[in-house]
Design an enzyme around this catalytic site. Structure first.
Site, PDB file in Angstrom:
ATOM      1  N   GLY A  46      15.675  11.203 -15.345  1.00  0.00           N
ATOM      2  CA  GLY A  46      14.932  12.422 -15.063  1.00  0.00           C
ATOM      3  C   GLY A  46      13.702  12.100 -14.239  1.00  0.00           C
ATOM      4  O   GLY A  46      13.175  10.983 -14.311  1.00  0.00           O
ATOM      5  N   CYS A  97       9.864   6.150 -19.483  1.00  0.00           N
ATOM      6  CA  CYS A  97       9.431   7.030 -18.400  1.00  0.00           C
ATOM      7  C   CYS A  97       9.177   6.171 -17.168  1.00  0.00           C
ATOM      8  O   CYS A  97       8.573   5.098 -17.285  1.00  0.00           O
ATOM      9  CB  CYS A  97       8.148   7.751 -18.813  1.00  0.00           C
ATOM     10  SG  CYS A  97       7.492   8.846 -17.545  1.00  0.00           S
ATOM     11  N   LEU A  98       9.641   6.640 -16.023  1.00  0.00           N
ATOM     12  CA  LEU A  98       9.425   5.869 -14.787  1.00  0.00           C
ATOM     13  C   LEU A  98       7.933   5.728 -14.485  1.00  0.00           C
ATOM     14  O   LEU A  98       7.534   4.809 -13.789  1.00  0.00           O
ATOM     15  CB  LEU A  98      10.148   6.540 -13.616  1.00  0.00           C
ATOM     16  CG  LEU A  98      11.676   6.557 -13.720  1.00  0.00           C
ATOM     17  CD1 LEU A  98      12.286   7.352 -12.574  1.00  0.00           C
ATOM     18  CD2 LEU A  98      12.233   5.143 -13.750  1.00  0.00           C
ATOM     19  N   HIS A 139      11.154  16.286 -22.031  1.00  0.00           N
ATOM     20  CA  HIS A 139      10.278  15.220 -21.528  1.00  0.00           C
ATOM     21  C   HIS A 139       9.793  15.569 -20.116  1.00  0.00           C
ATOM     22  O   HIS A 139       8.599  15.438 -19.808  1.00  0.00           O
ATOM     23  CB  HIS A 139      11.063  13.900 -21.545  1.00  0.00           C
ATOM     24  CG  HIS A 139      10.398  12.733 -20.888  1.00  0.00           C
ATOM     25  ND1 HIS A 139      10.126  11.560 -21.554  1.00  0.00           N
ATOM     26  CD2 HIS A 139       9.968  12.538 -19.611  1.00  0.00           C
ATOM     27  CE1 HIS A 139       9.535  10.699 -20.720  1.00  0.00           C
ATOM     28  NE2 HIS A 139       9.439  11.271 -19.536  1.00  0.00           N
ATOM     29  N   GLU A 140      10.717  16.052 -19.269  1.00  0.00           N
ATOM     30  CA  GLU A 140      10.349  16.350 -17.877  1.00  0.00           C
ATOM     31  C   GLU A 140       9.461  17.586 -17.790  1.00  0.00           C
ATOM     32  O   GLU A 140       8.528  17.626 -16.985  1.00  0.00           O
ATOM     33  CB  GLU A 140      11.602  16.522 -17.013  1.00  0.00           C
ATOM     34  CG  GLU A 140      12.510  15.299 -16.933  1.00  0.00           C
ATOM     35  CD  GLU A 140      11.790  14.019 -16.559  1.00  0.00           C
ATOM     36  OE1 GLU A 140      10.801  14.083 -15.811  1.00  0.00           O
ATOM     37  OE2 GLU A 140      12.199  12.952 -17.046  1.00  0.00           O
ATOM     38  N   HIS A 143       5.951  16.786 -18.316  1.00  0.00           N
ATOM     39  CA  HIS A 143       5.266  16.268 -17.119  1.00  0.00           C
ATOM     40  C   HIS A 143       4.601  17.402 -16.331  1.00  0.00           C
ATOM     41  O   HIS A 143       3.521  17.229 -15.775  1.00  0.00           O
ATOM     42  CB  HIS A 143       6.258  15.561 -16.190  1.00  0.00           C
ATOM     43  CG  HIS A 143       6.526  14.128 -16.530  1.00  0.00           C
ATOM     44  ND1 HIS A 143       5.547  13.168 -16.503  1.00  0.00           N
ATOM     45  CD2 HIS A 143       7.670  13.489 -16.885  1.00  0.00           C
ATOM     46  CE1 HIS A 143       6.091  11.986 -16.821  1.00  0.00           C
ATOM     47  NE2 HIS A 143       7.370  12.159 -17.076  1.00  0.00           N
TER      48      HIS A 143
HETATM   49 NI    NI Z   1       8.751  10.678 -17.656  1.00  0.00          NI
END
Ligand code: NI
Length: 173
Positions: A46, A97-98, A139-140, A143
């Site tokens: 994601g 998470c990236l 989660h996204e 953000h």
């Molecule tokens: Ni993330």
């Protein structure tokens, strides 16, 4: 298409609240395509626009991905996503998470959600998600509201992770 640089914590931009997309036009579609390419390359499941520095309510997910030999990729772009329902049941996933590289932790979230959004063509859609997809979308969407998965952890754990990330950044610069 183009690969976009991914912001990593701590970065003040990751704490900002993203603005709704006013119109799903070619510029937005290009952003969606670039975000998918960036997410697959990372690789991740994601990516929210703010993670590539664009403060718009837009995210891409694919919990299957391109390396699954049995299942086809399942790319979904969600523009202006809004959660309209959550289940009473929770589930726990170990999240990463990236933007929080190399750190993982269990996060509790509702197990199922309904989310409405605009797709890449600007058409209204509604999705009933469960399992990893439900967690990933939540989660996204976090953000878009300036929330990272570490914000769901205790202050002690969160600060430990953020301090380590800050130290890495200082070493790299
Ligand atoms: Ni993330």
């Amino acid at each position: 298409m183009a690969l976009l640089p991914i912001l990593t914590a701590p970065d003040p931009r990751l704490k900002t609240i993203s603005e709704p997309v006013a119109e799903v036009n070619d510029e937005i579609r290009k952003l969606v395509d670039d975000m998918f390419e960036t997410m697959y390359e990372a690789p991740g499941i994601g990516l929210a626009a703010i993670q590539v520095g664009v403060q718009k309510r837009l995210l891409v997910v694919d919990v299957i991905g391109k390396n699954d030999e049995e299942n086809d990729p399942d790319p979904i772009a969600l523009i202006n996503p809004e959660i309209t329902w959550v289940s009473d049941d929770d589930s726990v996933y170990e999240e990463g998470c990236l933007s929080v590289p190399a750190h993982y932790a269990d996060v509790v979230r509702p197990a199922e959600i309904k989310v409405k959004y605009l797709d890449r063509d600007g058409k209204e859609q509604e999705l009933h998600a469960d399992g990893l997809l439900a967690t990933c979308i939540q989660h996204e969407i976090d953000h878009l509201d300036g929330i990272l998965f570490v914000d769901h952890l205790s202050a002690l754990k969160r600060n430990m992770i953020l301090r380590k990330l800050l130290k890495l950044k200082k070493q790299a610069s």
